[in-house]
Design a protein around this motif. Sequence first.
Motif, mmCIF file in Angstrom:
data_model
loop_
_atom_site.group_PDB
_atom_site.id
_atom_site.type_symbol
_atom_site.label_atom_id
_atom_site.label_comp_id
_atom_site.label_asym_id
_atom_site.label_seq_id
_atom_site.Cartn_x
_atom_site.Cartn_y
_atom_site.Cartn_z
ATOM 1 N N ARG A 178 -6.980 5.378 -6.383
ATOM 2 C CA ARG A 178 -5.892 5.330 -5.393
ATOM 3 C C ARG A 178 -4.742 6.253 -5.781
ATOM 4 N NH1 ARG A 178 -5.887 -0.193 -7.212
ATOM 5 N NH2 ARG A 178 -4.536 -0.367 -9.025
ATOM 6 N N ASP A 179 -4.541 6.440 -7.110
ATOM 7 C CA ASP A 179 -3.460 7.320 -7.547
ATOM 8 C C ASP A 179 -3.759 8.765 -7.146
ATOM 9 O OD1 ASP A 179 -1.805 5.371 -8.935
ATOM 10 O OD2 ASP A 179 -3.506 5.218 -10.319
ATOM 11 N N LYS A 193 4.044 7.311 -9.287
ATOM 12 C CA LYS A 193 5.115 6.960 -8.351
ATOM 13 C C LYS A 193 6.351 7.812 -8.580
ATOM 14 C CE LYS A 193 4.547 2.279 -8.614
ATOM 15 N NZ LYS A 193 4.791 0.872 -8.228
ATOM 16 N N SER A 219 0.041 13.340 -0.662
ATOM 17 C CA SER A 219 1.373 13.931 -0.724
ATOM 18 C C SER A 219 1.287 15.462 -0.755
ATOM 19 C CB SER A 219 2.164 13.402 -1.912
ATOM 20 O OG SER A 219 1.629 13.904 -3.102
ATOM 21 N N ILE A 265 1.203 0.501 -2.809
ATOM 22 C CA ILE A 265 2.244 1.228 -3.553
ATOM 23 C C ILE A 265 2.655 0.451 -4.801
ATOM 24 C CG2 ILE A 265 4.573 2.151 -3.404
ATOM 25 C CD1 ILE A 265 4.011 2.852 -0.538
ATOM 26 N N LEU A 296 5.529 11.143 -7.144
ATOM 27 C CA LEU A 296 5.530 11.078 -5.676
ATOM 28 C C LEU A 296 6.960 11.057 -5.145
ATOM 29 C CD1 LEU A 296 2.672 8.517 -4.963
ATOM 30 C CD2 LEU A 296 2.636 10.990 -4.613
ATOM 31 N N LEU A 306 0.265 1.240 -7.617
ATOM 32 C CA LEU A 306 0.108 2.606 -8.128
ATOM 33 C C LEU A 306 0.610 2.714 -9.559
ATOM 34 C CD1 LEU A 306 1.338 4.845 -5.179
ATOM 35 C CD2 LEU A 306 -0.997 4.585 -5.991
ATOM 36 N N MET A 347 -3.347 9.206 -3.426
ATOM 37 C CA MET A 347 -1.951 9.328 -3.023
ATOM 38 C C MET A 347 -1.410 10.712 -3.359
ATOM 39 S SD MET A 347 -0.601 7.003 -1.283
ATOM 40 C CE MET A 347 1.169 7.150 -1.437
#
Lengths: 292, 274
Positions: free
Chosen positions: B247-248, B24, B255, B16, B27, B19, B251
Amino acid sequence: MTPVRIKMSKITVENVSYVYSAGTPFEVKALDDINLSIEENRITGIIGHTGSGKSTLVQMFNGLVRPDEGRILLDGADIWENPKEIGKVRFKVGLVMQYPEYQLFEETVKADIAFGPKNMGLDEDEIKNRVSECAGFVGLGQNELDKSPFDLSGGQKRRAAIAGVMAMKPEVLVLDEPAAGLDPAGRASIFDGIVKYKNSTGAAVIIVSHSMEDMAKYCDYLIVMADAKVFMTGDRDTVFSNSSQLENIGLDIPQITKVMTLLCEAGVNVSKSIYTVEDAERALLKLFGGVR
Amino acid sequence: MKGIVLGQYYPADSVIHRLDPRIKIILALIYIVCSFLCRNIFSFVLLFMSSIVLILVSRIPLKIVFRSLRAIIFIMLFTAVLNVFWTKGEPENLLVSWKFINIYTEGIYNAVFIVVRIVSMIIGSSIFMTYTTTPIQLTDGIERLLSPLKKLHVPVHEFAMMMTIALRFIPIIVEETQKIMSAQKARGADFSSGSLMKRAKALVPVLIPLFISAFRRAGDLATAMTCRCYRGGKGRTKMTVLKCRARDYVMLAVSAAFTAAVVVINIYSFGYTM
């Protein structure tokens, strides 16, 4: 039977430790088991590189910072014995912080110097006397006293701020980098003022500085700090004779001492323990039979 | 007060933390929306579980997370109590009836749900934003997210720069305040006793030097920025260019799946009415 008299130090620091931001990832140990004593009628110098804990230590002398462990004794009594009375300690131990000119706020220099004595609850006449006396120590005249502190030059501001602490007539006067960032004349007038204050009151004076020249010239006793610990103590001969050890912790000896040491090693008949330009001049003149 | 930590950023090495700040912020918004979408016990359980997973993944110590929850404990208790007493449920679910007080099962459920919702919201937004993102990254992210507004002549860059400077100077001003307070304390100023009026007056010796130094600093900063040819956002490039990585996107996908799961669970409540 006469009672046994033990010579008591003005300030005794006993096993003092201090940690910043304890319990967070930013934890820093500022002081680690410090033991010291500070004597009256003497100028004690504290030297050490940036981050060695000097500033934290001097803020403990007047109770601005409370040690995590250990005790600070003033005249043999723990200053934190009654935390509500810590204000009284601050009148006995005067602290001049770094760049004290940023604390000036009154309309006139006179009123600003009077701020401390006023907080002590002294009467008007006494305050007036103290203001003119302390302005005299640092070389501020009537002309400057009536001005706004914001109209003074940098060096004058600094001297006004120092006079503001002196006016409380503290038994211990602590100064953190009193001459930082000033020109040579400004430095000299500040240190002269400090010496005058000491001679007139017999107070214990503590000076923190990076300038080995100033320390060698004005201090009677030196405390060297490194990595939150006391590294070395003694008079200037003892301390400055360990130049290699000082260099190891990022400190230096006065320039002129280096010169004299080199001369001595080159076979010139002069002492290695010379710390001021004036002394060096005298020694060299003597060597060549000159008179001034 | 020992030491100053700006915001609540907690340095650690976690997915995290790494990110993209823009992601973020998005998210965190999605997470807050999800916490409001939750309607039944299953979705709330899912929400609560996801908060725990977030804490574990971010490697923020539980102690630190609880510290931020402690600040809102009163609000949580207050809303919970209100819900217990003021929710009107089905007559057969009446639990306690005394004078004018009626407590229904629904009330108890609602109270628990609202607490879970608030806790998850706080944990979600602080884990994504305050704990794992430095304030500078955060303003950078906000600037980028708002950059479409530049077309409407909104000075997004200037606002972001002002925010960055303000954030940057908070610790400096706090430190300065403490220094001046110490200096005046050393001259016998007393900030902690006396009447309110007396205490307000005692602040004058702190506020005047503080304002003077704040103006001096502002002037110095303006000069320094001018010297480095700062002239606002037009044509200005960034030292660190934000770039979304795998990874972004993962994520974001997670979500999205989470939001879908919450919606589905809300609709199919497995024959359970709560």
